[in-house]
Design a protein around this motif. Sequence first.
Motif, PDB file in Angstrom:
ATOM      1  N   LYS A  24       0.834  -1.197   0.000  1.00 34.68           N
ATOM      2  CA  LYS A  24       0.000   0.000   0.000  1.00 34.68           C
ATOM      3  C   LYS A  24       0.873   1.253   0.000  1.00 34.68           C
ATOM      4  CE  LYS A  24      -4.028   2.014   2.177  1.00 34.68           C
ATOM      5  NZ  LYS A  24      -5.127   1.810   3.108  1.00 34.68           N
ATOM      6  N   GLU A  25       1.973   1.212   0.752  1.00 36.57           N
ATOM      7  CA  GLU A  25       2.883   2.363   0.818  1.00 36.57           C
ATOM      8  C   GLU A  25       3.489   2.664  -0.551  1.00 36.57           C
ATOM      9  OE1 GLU A  25       1.939   0.703   4.474  1.00 36.57           O
ATOM     10  OE2 GLU A  25       3.106  -0.356   2.965  1.00 36.57           O
ATOM     11  N   LEU A  26       3.898   1.628  -1.265  1.00 40.62           N
ATOM     12  CA  LEU A  26       4.457   1.826  -2.604  1.00 40.62           C
ATOM     13  C   LEU A  26       3.408   2.411  -3.535  1.00 40.62           C
ATOM     14  CD1 LEU A  26       6.545   1.567  -4.846  1.00 40.62           C
ATOM     15  CD2 LEU A  26       5.918  -0.851  -5.065  1.00 40.62           C
ATOM     16  N   ARG A  27       2.211   1.865  -3.485  1.00 43.81           N
ATOM     17  CA  ARG A  27       1.139   2.386  -4.349  1.00 43.81           C
ATOM     18  C   ARG A  27       0.879   3.858  -4.057  1.00 43.81           C
ATOM     19  NH1 ARG A  27      -0.716  -2.859  -3.280  1.00 43.81           N
ATOM     20  NH2 ARG A  27      -2.228  -2.247  -1.688  1.00 43.81           N
ATOM     21  N   GLN A  28       0.792   4.209  -2.788  1.00 47.55           N
ATOM     22  CA  GLN A  28       0.539   5.607  -2.439  1.00 47.55           C
ATOM     23  C   GLN A  28       1.651   6.523  -2.932  1.00 47.55           C
ATOM     24  OE1 GLN A  28      -0.174   5.243   1.796  1.00 47.55           O
ATOM     25  NE2 GLN A  28      -2.377   5.084   1.475  1.00 47.55           N
ATOM     26  N   LYS A  29       2.871   6.047  -2.854  1.00 46.64           N
ATOM     27  CA  LYS A  29       4.011   6.820  -3.354  1.00 46.64           C
ATOM     28  C   LYS A  29       3.897   7.034  -4.869  1.00 46.64           C
ATOM     29  CE  LYS A  29       9.005   6.895  -2.805  1.00 46.64           C
ATOM     30  NZ  LYS A  29      10.149   6.236  -2.173  1.00 46.64           N
ATOM     31  N   VAL A  30       3.532   5.974  -5.587  1.00 40.94           N
ATOM     32  CA  VAL A  30       3.390   6.067  -7.048  1.00 40.94           C
ATOM     33  C   VAL A  30       2.225   6.976  -7.418  1.00 40.94           C
ATOM     34  CG1 VAL A  30       2.857   4.762  -9.148  1.00 40.94           C
ATOM     35  CG2 VAL A  30       4.517   3.853  -7.502  1.00 40.94           C
ATOM     36  N   TRP A  31       1.086   6.823  -6.753  1.00 39.41           N
ATOM     37  CA  TRP A  31      -0.076   7.662  -7.077  1.00 39.41           C
ATOM     38  C   TRP A  31       0.235   9.130  -6.796  1.00 39.41           C
ATOM     39  CZ3 TRP A  31      -0.910   3.698  -9.388  1.00 39.41           C
ATOM     40  CH2 TRP A  31      -1.446   2.501  -8.922  1.00 39.41           C
ATOM     41  N   HIS A  32       0.922   9.403  -5.689  1.00 42.19           N
ATOM     42  CA  HIS A  32       1.303  10.785  -5.364  1.00 42.19           C
ATOM     43  C   HIS A  32       2.229  11.346  -6.458  1.00 42.19           C
ATOM     44  CE1 HIS A  32       2.344  14.298  -3.007  1.00 42.19           C
ATOM     45  NE2 HIS A  32       3.605  14.048  -3.286  1.00 42.19           N
ATOM     46  N   HIS A  33       3.195  10.553  -6.875  1.00 45.45           N
ATOM     47  CA  HIS A  33       4.109  11.005  -7.920  1.00 45.45           C
ATOM     48  C   HIS A  33       3.356  11.272  -9.218  1.00 45.45           C
ATOM     49  CE1 HIS A  33       7.627  11.527 -10.387  1.00 45.45           C
ATOM     50  NE2 HIS A  33       7.039  10.712 -11.253  1.00 45.45           N
ATOM     51  N   ILE A  34       2.473  10.374  -9.599  1.00 45.27           N
ATOM     52  CA  ILE A  34       1.697  10.562 -10.831  1.00 45.27           C
ATOM     53  C   ILE A  34       0.936  11.877 -10.776  1.00 45.27           C
ATOM     54  CG2 ILE A  34      -0.347   9.725 -12.087  1.00 45.27           C
ATOM     55  CD1 ILE A  34       0.745   6.862 -11.686  1.00 45.27           C
ATOM     56  N   LYS A  35       0.284  12.139  -9.655  1.00 48.90           N
ATOM     57  CA  LYS A  35      -0.509  13.371  -9.526  1.00 48.90           C
ATOM     58  C   LYS A  35       0.379  14.614  -9.576  1.00 48.90           C
ATOM     59  CE  LYS A  35      -4.513  15.247  -7.320  1.00 48.90           C
ATOM     60  NZ  LYS A  35      -5.681  14.973  -6.520  1.00 48.90           N
ATOM     61  N   GLU A  36       1.496  14.592  -8.848  1.00 51.99           N
ATOM     62  CA  GLU A  36       2.393  15.746  -8.821  1.00 51.99           C
ATOM     63  C   GLU A  36       3.045  15.989 -10.185  1.00 51.99           C
ATOM     64  OE1 GLU A  36       2.857  18.065  -6.332  1.00 51.99           O
ATOM     65  OE2 GLU A  36       1.081  17.009  -5.609  1.00 51.99           O
ATOM     66  N   ASN A  37       3.484  14.945 -10.835  1.00 55.25           N
ATOM     67  CA  ASN A  37       4.108  15.088 -12.145  1.00 55.25           C
ATOM     68  C   ASN A  37       3.098  15.593 -13.178  1.00 55.25           C
ATOM     69  OD1 ASN A  37       6.411  14.617 -14.052  1.00 55.25           O
ATOM     70  ND2 ASN A  37       4.857  13.280 -14.941  1.00 55.25           N
ATOM     71  N   ALA A  38       1.884  15.058 -13.121  1.00 51.08           N
ATOM     72  CA  ALA A  38       0.843  15.511 -14.054  1.00 51.08           C
ATOM     73  C   ALA A  38       0.572  17.001 -13.861  1.00 51.08           C
ATOM     74  CB  ALA A  38      -0.432  14.706 -13.839  1.00 51.08           C
ATOM     75  N   LYS A  39       0.523  17.429 -12.616  1.00 51.09           N
ATOM     76  CA  LYS A  39       0.287  18.842 -12.308  1.00 51.09           C
ATOM     77  C   LYS A  39       1.350  19.723 -12.975  1.00 51.09           C
ATOM     78  CE  LYS A  39      -0.624  21.623  -8.191  1.00 51.09           C
ATOM     79  NZ  LYS A  39      -0.619  21.564  -6.710  1.00 51.09           N
ATOM     80  N   LYS A  40       2.610  19.297 -12.917  1.00 51.54           N
ATOM     81  CA  LYS A  40       3.705  20.045 -13.549  1.00 51.54           C
ATOM     82  C   LYS A  40       3.539  20.131 -15.061  1.00 51.54           C
ATOM     83  CE  LYS A  40       7.067  18.685 -10.066  1.00 51.54           C
ATOM     84  NZ  LYS A  40       8.203  17.800  -9.782  1.00 51.54           N
ATOM     85  N   LYS A  41       2.868  19.131 -15.635  1.00 52.65           N
ATOM     86  CA  LYS A  41       2.660  19.086 -17.085  1.00 52.65           C
ATOM     87  C   LYS A  41       1.312  19.690 -17.494  1.00 52.65           C
ATOM     88  CE  LYS A  41       5.605  15.125 -18.145  1.00 52.65           C
ATOM     89  NZ  LYS A  41       6.600  15.407 -17.178  1.00 52.65           N
TER      90      LYS A  41
END
Length: 146
Positions: A24-41
């Motif tokens: 679950k921790e890994l998934r949350q880390k990946v989902w957070h990264h996806i959201k933050e990276n998308a925001k930058k784009k």
Amino acid sequence: MPFIKIYIHFVWSTKNRVPYLKSKELRQKVWHHIKENAKKKGIFIDFVNGYTDHCHCLVSLGTDQTIQKIMQLIKGESAFWINKEQLTDEKFRWQDEYFAVSVSESMIDRVRNYIKNQEKHHSKKTFKDEYQEFIDKYGFERFKDE
């Protein structure tokens, strides 16, 4: 400036549905990264979540964004980042295919809740079963045997 409000529910799996995203921790880390990276784009992800072998995103399209480009940016960059950070034991890859369906404004909360409850949902149903339900529900006959 145009005002548009078009929501797309995206779903995609890991390559060959390998459960790379084991904790679950890994998934949350990946989902957070996806959201933050998308925001930058300039991609607005309303909600992102998933399970060990797939991801759901609710995205609000911008005026110059296409489904293909959004998926390319989200999936490509996140796989690159996961591998760069060595978050999985073996090389991480997303499946090439994805599912995308428009969401009416009246259904946004329902889709958000569905995405939010992936952990609970997949304690009862596999991604393969869920995928088949999407195919049946939305009439994507050409994908039935994949």
